[in-house]
Design a protein around this motif. Structure first.
Motif: not given
Length: 172
Positions: A7-17, A99-109
């Motif tokens: 689930x973490x990897x899927x969110x990372x991919x979504x944020x990079x997109x 920026x995308x991974x650290x400050x982007x969509x906070x749902x990864x948190x």
């Protein structure tokens, strides 16, 4: 049911997109250009980003859970447009990814305890070789991507710490 790691990897991919000029980034990556475990150097087109899962360490915490520390590598390649130097574009690319991974969509948190960039570099390849030859041989003589290729590349490593129930990678 998917593991917390998946689930973490899927969110990372979504944020990079989401890396697009319209979203405040310098580069345009977008949906369909983020790959998993595929070298962007092998891709026939740009822009491209790949997410590599490297190592994961695990230790038991005092509450009976498992603290996991996953290292991932993000590898990216984009075209250089205009009069920018490829090194400048590579640095912008590093900034966009961070920026995308650290400050982007906070749902990864909701899945992670911490994310930190730990290493970054401009992708380097032998100047007198084709990209497809690079991957199969050792890189003894390396230099930055040649200017006439009009490509900029970068890699950035992240450590992601998350916790699961002991013996249950599906439950936080």
């Amino acid at each position: 049911m998917k593991t917390i790691r998946e689930q973490i990897i899927e969110r990372i991919i979504a944020q990079l997109e989401t890396i697009m000029g319209a979203n405040g980034y310098h580069n345009n990556i977008g949906v369909g250009h983020v790959y998993r475990q595929e070298s962007v150097l092998e891709q026939a087109h740009t822009p491209a980003i790949s997410v590599w899962e490297l190592a994961e360490t695990r230790e038991r915490n005092k509450y009976g859970g498992t603290i996991r520390q996953l290292t991932i590598r993000i590898e990216a390649l984009v075209e250089v447009n205009g009069d920018k130097h490829p090194a400048e574009v590579s640095n912008e690319l590093l900034g966009d990814i961070e920026k995308a991974l650290i400050m982007g969509d906070m749902s990864l948190d909701e899945f992670i305890d911490d994310i930190q960039d730990i290493a970054a570099e401009v992708i380097q390849v032998p100047v007198n070789r084709k990209l497809t030859e690079i991957l199969s041989e050792s890189m003894s003589e390396i230099a930055h991507l040649p200017l006439n290729w009009k490509l900029a590349g970068a890699t950035i490593d992240f450590e992601i710490r998350y916790t699961t129930e002991w013996g249950d990678p599906y439950t936080q």
